[in-house]
Structure formats: C-alpha cells, structure tokens
Design an enzyme around this catalytic site. Structure first.
Site, PDB file in Angstrom:
ATOM      1  N   LYS A 172       4.563  35.746   3.787  1.00  0.00           N
ATOM      2  CA  LYS A 172       4.837  34.706   4.791  1.00  0.00           C
ATOM      3  C   LYS A 172       3.669  33.731   4.836  1.00  0.00           C
ATOM      4  O   LYS A 172       2.580  34.082   5.278  1.00  0.00           O
ATOM      5  CB  LYS A 172       4.999  35.329   6.184  1.00  0.00           C
ATOM      6  CG  LYS A 172       5.379  34.293   7.234  1.00  0.00           C
ATOM      7  CD  LYS A 172       5.205  34.793   8.642  1.00  0.00           C
ATOM      8  CE  LYS A 172       3.884  34.392   9.246  1.00  0.00           C
ATOM      9  NZ  LYS A 172       3.669  32.950   9.415  1.00  0.00           N
ATOM     10  N   GLU A 245      -8.371  40.372   7.083  1.00  0.00           N
ATOM     11  CA  GLU A 245      -9.433  39.430   6.685  1.00  0.00           C
ATOM     12  C   GLU A 245      -9.478  38.373   7.767  1.00  0.00           C
ATOM     13  O   GLU A 245      -8.579  37.542   7.873  1.00  0.00           O
ATOM     14  CB  GLU A 245      -9.096  38.788   5.326  1.00  0.00           C
ATOM     15  CG  GLU A 245      -9.033  39.765   4.171  1.00  0.00           C
ATOM     16  CD  GLU A 245     -10.405  40.249   3.705  1.00  0.00           C
ATOM     17  OE1 GLU A 245     -11.414  39.915   4.349  1.00  0.00           O
ATOM     18  OE2 GLU A 245     -10.451  40.977   2.706  1.00  0.00           O
ATOM     19  N   GLU A 377     -16.360  30.314  16.632  1.00  0.00           N
ATOM     20  CA  GLU A 377     -16.076  29.790  15.287  1.00  0.00           C
ATOM     21  C   GLU A 377     -15.301  28.484  15.436  1.00  0.00           C
ATOM     22  O   GLU A 377     -14.083  28.501  15.656  1.00  0.00           O
ATOM     23  CB  GLU A 377     -15.220  30.815  14.531  1.00  0.00           C
ATOM     24  CG  GLU A 377     -14.885  30.376  13.123  1.00  0.00           C
ATOM     25  CD  GLU A 377     -13.779  31.211  12.456  1.00  0.00           C
ATOM     26  OE1 GLU A 377     -12.847  31.668  13.152  1.00  0.00           O
ATOM     27  OE2 GLU A 377     -13.835  31.356  11.229  1.00  0.00           O
TER      28      GLU A 377
HETATM   29  P1  NAD Z   1      -3.875  32.514  12.616  1.00  0.00           P
HETATM   30  O1  NAD Z   1      -4.374  33.864  12.977  1.00  0.00           O
HETATM   31  O2  NAD Z   1      -3.468  31.603  13.700  1.00  0.00           O
HETATM   32  O3  NAD Z   1      -2.599  32.617  11.659  1.00  0.00           O
HETATM   33  C1  NAD Z   1      -2.620  33.318  10.442  1.00  0.00           C
HETATM   34  C2  NAD Z   1      -1.224  33.759  10.096  1.00  0.00           C
HETATM   35  O4  NAD Z   1      -0.765  34.698  11.069  1.00  0.00           O
HETATM   36  C3  NAD Z   1      -0.180  32.642  10.063  1.00  0.00           C
HETATM   37  O5  NAD Z   1       0.713  32.886   8.988  1.00  0.00           O
HETATM   38  C4  NAD Z   1       0.540  32.820  11.400  1.00  0.00           C
HETATM   39  O6  NAD Z   1       1.869  32.335  11.403  1.00  0.00           O
HETATM   40  C5  NAD Z   1       0.521  34.328  11.559  1.00  0.00           C
HETATM   41  N1  NAD Z   1       0.609  34.815  12.946  1.00  0.00           N
HETATM   42  C6  NAD Z   1       0.267  34.169  14.085  1.00  0.00           C
HETATM   43  N2  NAD Z   1       0.447  34.971  15.153  1.00  0.00           N
HETATM   44  C7  NAD Z   1       0.897  36.156  14.677  1.00  0.00           C
HETATM   45  C8  NAD Z   1       1.230  37.406  15.279  1.00  0.00           C
HETATM   46  N3  NAD Z   1       1.134  37.603  16.585  1.00  0.00           N
HETATM   47  N4  NAD Z   1       1.620  38.415  14.475  1.00  0.00           N
HETATM   48  C9  NAD Z   1       1.672  38.260  13.128  1.00  0.00           C
HETATM   49  N5  NAD Z   1       1.391  37.095  12.506  1.00  0.00           N
HETATM   50  C10 NAD Z   1       0.990  36.065  13.265  1.00  0.00           C
HETATM   51  O7  NAD Z   1      -5.009  31.896  11.689  1.00  0.00           O
HETATM   52  P2  NAD Z   1      -5.084  30.416  11.101  1.00  0.00           P
HETATM   53  O8  NAD Z   1      -5.393  29.502  12.240  1.00  0.00           O
HETATM   54  O9  NAD Z   1      -3.899  30.166  10.244  1.00  0.00           O
HETATM   55  O10 NAD Z   1      -6.357  30.550  10.137  1.00  0.00           O
HETATM   56  C11 NAD Z   1      -7.665  30.336  10.556  1.00  0.00           C
HETATM   57  C12 NAD Z   1      -8.396  31.648  10.767  1.00  0.00           C
HETATM   58  O11 NAD Z   1      -8.291  32.459   9.610  1.00  0.00           O
HETATM   59  C13 NAD Z   1      -9.888  31.460  10.999  1.00  0.00           C
HETATM   60  O12 NAD Z   1     -10.329  32.307  12.017  1.00  0.00           O
HETATM   61  C14 NAD Z   1     -10.498  31.891   9.671  1.00  0.00           C
HETATM   62  O13 NAD Z   1     -11.846  32.300   9.759  1.00  0.00           O
HETATM   63  C15 NAD Z   1      -9.574  32.967   9.265  1.00  0.00           C
HETATM   64  N6  NAD Z   1      -9.637  33.192   7.826  1.00  0.00           N
HETATM   65  C16 NAD Z   1     -10.189  34.346   7.372  1.00  0.00           C
HETATM   66  C17 NAD Z   1     -10.303  34.565   6.016  1.00  0.00           C
HETATM   67  C18 NAD Z   1     -10.898  35.834   5.486  1.00  0.00           C
HETATM   68  O14 NAD Z   1     -10.654  36.143   4.328  1.00  0.00           O
HETATM   69  N7  NAD Z   1     -11.654  36.591   6.252  1.00  0.00           N
HETATM   70  C19 NAD Z   1      -9.845  33.616   5.113  1.00  0.00           C
HETATM   71  C20 NAD Z   1      -9.292  32.448   5.615  1.00  0.00           C
HETATM   72  C21 NAD Z   1      -9.178  32.258   6.984  1.00  0.00           C
END
Ligand code: NAD
Length: 486
Positions: A172, A245, A377
C-alpha cells in the site's frame, strides 16, 4: 505500451481491479490535480489477501532461482521504464530529477542485490547421533505500508526481501504518492504469478484494515513514529510480525578541526537532501563553538546558491513540500520560532501565495535546546544550528531524544570522531560522511525510531520464521535393528 500519465488501477490477483471511488493526486510544485487514484474497498483488500494466500502455496516452495528471476524481472521493469518512472516521481512527489534518478536507479539496484541474498540453514550439530539445524521459512502474506518521501525505493525495500524469502506481499503506497507504485504493479502483472505481488491504494483507513487483517502475517511499515505505534497496537490483535521504520531526529556533531568551507556543502545536503523530507536528515546540527560563526556563515552562503523550485525544471536542486498537511505542519515550526524570537540566519519568510507548497531553506541560529524545532522532527527545510563546547555535554545532548535512527560525526581527529561516534544511540552512525546505504547494510532505528531492520541478511531474516529441526539418527536405527532381530 504503459501510459504513465493516466489509467492508474489496483493490481489484485495479477489483474487490474477497477474501483468505483477515486481520490485526487496532486503535483506539489503546482498544487494541480494530476490523477484520479483508485480507492480500494475493504472487499478488494480481502480479495488481494485471499489471492496472496492462494499464491503462497506454490511461491513458498519455489526455488531460489525462481525468486531471484522474479526480482531481476522487477529490476528490469524499473530500468526499462526509468525515464517514465523518474518523470512521474518528480510530478507526484516533487523531488528534482537527480533525486528521482537516485531513487529509481537505486530501487533497481536493490532488487538485483537482494536477489543474491540467501539464508542458508544453520547447522548446529552434525554428529553420529543427531543432526540439528535451523532453517528459515516464509511467514506467509506480508502487508507493506509505505510513506510519501521515497515511495518507490521504500516499496522495493519491502517487496524484494518478502518475495526472496518466499512470502507474497500486498503493498500500500501513501495516499499522497501512489502513482509510481500503481504503475509498478501494472508492469509486474505478467511477470509474477497472480497474487504474489498486489498493489492497493487508498487512504489511511486502508492501512488500518491491513494491520488488523487476519489474513496478513506481517506488517512491514515505514512512516511516522505515531502511526508506527498504532500499527503495533493493531497488529498485536493477531500477533503479526512487525518491522517498524519510523521517524528520526538525527544529530550531526562537528568538531573544531574541520574546514568550514569544505564541510558546509556536505552538511547542507545531510540536512536538506530530498527537501529535508528524509527520515535520516540531519535535524540537529551541533557545531563546536570555535568554528560556529565561520561554519554558519559558510552554510548561509551555500544556502543562497541552492535553487528551490519545480523539480521538473533542469536547474532545480530542491523541490516543494510534498503535501498540504505536511506544509502546514512545517509552517508551525516557523511560527513557533517567530513566537520565541529565534534568529533566522537565512530564510524564514514563507510566501504563502506561491504556486506550490514551497518553503525556503531556513537555518535557525542557536535556538534553546528545548525548542520544538530541536525536540521534534519537523520533516521540512528548517534546521537548528546548535553550539557546543564540552564533549560529554554534546554527547548527552545528541542522545537526549526519544529517537535513535541515525547520527553523524565530522572531524579530522579520527580518534575523537570514533570515540564520539561509538557513544551515539542510533541505528546508523556515519563518520565523516552521511546517507551511505547498501542492500547489504542493516538499516533500522533504536528507541522510538523503530523495531527490527531492513536490508542485509538481518533484514531478510525478518521475513522468516526460524525453525529448528532435530533429527535423531540413532533412534530409528535401533528400532530397525530390533525389528530385524525379532
Ligand atoms: P505516516 O505515518 O503518516 O504514513 C505512512 C503510511 O502509513 C502511509 O501509507 C499511510 O497511509 C499509512 N497509515 C496512516 N495511518 C495509518 C494507520 N493508523 N494504520 C496503518 N497505516 C496507516 O508517515 P508519512 O507522513 O507518510 O511519512 C513521514 C514519516 O515517515 C516521518 O516521520 C519519517 O521520518 C518517517 N520515515 C521513516 C523512514 C525509516 O526508514 N525509518 C523512512 C522514511 C520515512
């Protein structure tokens, strides 16, 4: 001929799956709607999972070579259509050409390299009495949930190890950047057995259906720490395996013996690569007081040379913020800094009428250690530069965070660099470099930056159950001898 500019559809059971509902995808550089994105229903997720479970029977017993060929075929698709993928990635994500190239070429390299990785049985005893070994069996069906900053690469980081270990996967993408992943699914339809790889797009709710779905055995999640906690809670219902992650607040510590002119561009990109929408961006820059002023002025000068704009323009080096909610969130950090009278060494003024979600690169001159900007962050182009004098103190400050994703140390005195680096609490510690990744290098977070890891054999193992097999070589021999004697 695949049209990258329209016709985005789910891939379920090796076929296109039409949806009745769609939502809009935007170009962040213009705020224009660029596509209608299929909004998968719960029933479609069920179909994808059921198809994956059917495929698992055969895929889980397939040979190493079959799985390897599958990954090489995915690499081939990425390479053959690289230009289309790069253009679409820039259009949906906002990143300039160089960043798009890094991601698409990188995704293909990852497939090719992970295709070489193999988890051999571990022989624990092989004596005349007993043979004991551990083997690594696939988990079943994996749900992969991906964020919007590196949509293709981070999808591949899940697809490649899942398939290589004999699992099937339902992936997804983020609702903000689904287009490249949907096209990847489309291009893989004929290449893989139906059900081995499905791509479903939808909102956050779809992610929640996945984490609570009884037919999924593991969730491989990349995203924010807050969402990661929801994922873990929800996955606990069926004790799904999870890899998380998550977010980071990476410190970089700069020693007094660096040449500010040389190190400034490196530190700039450590912080602002991918427009600072990078889990591993340097988010707190600790500079020794002896060179603080000199380095700050080099950073300011370098910042003024960097071209921010529409990623589709050839001279653009940094793009916009990817989506409107994130744009609003980053603005809050500017407002908080203004309220608290922080000094902007450069940047600071946001043109809210700009065509896209643009925010100028902003350096904040030595804000207090407890300011929001330092503790949280921001995930946008605003960086606190912080002064330090005492080594113990800077190590304490660098570690004084709930995050533990990455960290870096910069200096000519290699003994000092390594001494400080060895005490940093982070999954990756870079010394005199940053953002070096490899498919053979474990990547993951300490503390609230995550759980488990991706890449390397350690990452591959996370897609398996270990199974210990013990064979008593003598018991049956004795029975056989007894039978013969009778
Ligand atoms: P997010 O957590 O808002 O969303 C990530 C994914 O989770 C999306 O596909 C979203 O639709 C889905 N999602 C949202 N709510 C959910 C729920 N309750 N249950 C299951 N899935 C759900 O993150 P974002 O804003 O897309 O990305 C930014 C964040 O990701 C930052 O904090 C960044 O540091 C982190 N990030 C971490 C890594 C790593 O490898 N550690 C890499 C890239 C980004």
């Amino acid at each position: 001929m695949v049209d990258f500019n329209s016709g985005y559809q789910l891939t379920i059971d090796g076929r296109a799956a039409p949806t009745t509902r769609t939502f809009d995808a935007y170009n962040p550089a213009t705020r224009a709607v660029i596509a209608a994105v299929p909004d998968a229903t719960r029933e479609q997720l069920d179909l994808a999972v059921a198809s994956a479970r059917r495929a698992f029977g055969t895929w889980s017993t397939s040979s190493f070579e079959t799985r390897q060929s599958a990954l090489l075929a995915i690499a081939g698709v990425l390479e053959k259509h690289a230009e289309d993928f790069m253009a679409l990635l820039t259009k949906e994500q906002g990143k300039p050409r160089a960043g798009a190239e890094w991601e698409i070429v990188g995704a293909a390299i990852w497939c090719r390299e992970i295709a070489k990785q193999k988890l051999d049985n571990e022989i624990l005893e092989d004596s005349p009495e007993r043979r004991v070994f551990t083997r690594f069996t696939p988990l079943g069906v994996v749900g992969g949930i991906v964020p919007w900053n590196f949509p293709v690469l981070l999808a591949i980081w899940k697809i490649a190890p899942a398939l290589m270990t004999g699992n099937c996967i339902v992936i997804k993408p983020s609702p903000f950047t689904p287009l490249c992943t949907l096209k990847l699914g489309e291009l893989c339809r004929g290449l893989l057995p139906p059900g081995v790889l499905s791509v479903v797009s939808g909102g956050d709710e779809l992610g929640q259906w996945m984490t609570s779905h009884p037919g999924l055995d593991k969730i491989a999640f990349t995203g924010s720490t807050e969402t990661g906690k929801h994922v873990m809670r929800s996955a606990a219902g069926s004790l799904k395996r999870v890899t998380l992650e998550l977010g980071g607040n990476d410190p970089a510590i700069v020693l007094p013996d660096v040449d500010p002119k040389v190190v400034a561009p490196q530190l700039f990109w450590a912080a602002f690569q991918n427009n600072a929408q990078f889990c591993n961006s340097t988010k707190r820059l600790y500079v020794h007081e002896d060179i603080y002023d000199a380095l700050l002025s080099e950073l300011v000068a370098y910042t003024k040379t960097v071209k921010v704009g529409d990623g589709s323009q050839p001279d653009t080096q940094m793009g916009p913020i990817q989506n409107e909610p994130q744009y609003r969130k980053v603005i809050e950090y500017f407002e908080d800094s203004e309220r608290n009278h922080h000094r902007f060494a450069v940047g600071g003024k946001i043109d809210r009428n700009a065509k896209g979600w643009f925010i100028p690169v902003t350096l904040v001159d030595n804000p207090p250690e407890d300011s929001r900007l330092v503790v949280e962050e921001p995930f946008g182009p605003i960086l606190p530069i912080l002064k330090w004098r005492d080594e113990e103190d800077v190590i304490r400050r660098a570690n004084d965070t709930r995050y533990g994703l990455g960290a870096s140390v910069w200096g000519r005195d290699l003994a000092a660099v390594q001494r400080i680096g060895s005490r940093l609490e982070a999954g990756t510690v870079w010394l005199n470099e940053v953002h070096q990744y490899s498919p053979h290098q474990a990547f993951g977070g300490h503390k609230e930056s995550g759980m488990g890891c991706e890449n390397s054999l350690h990452g591959l193992m996370e897609y398996t159950n270990w199974q210990t097999v013990t064979l008593n070589k003598q018991a049956m021999q004795q029975t056989k001898r007894d039978d013969e004697a009778a």
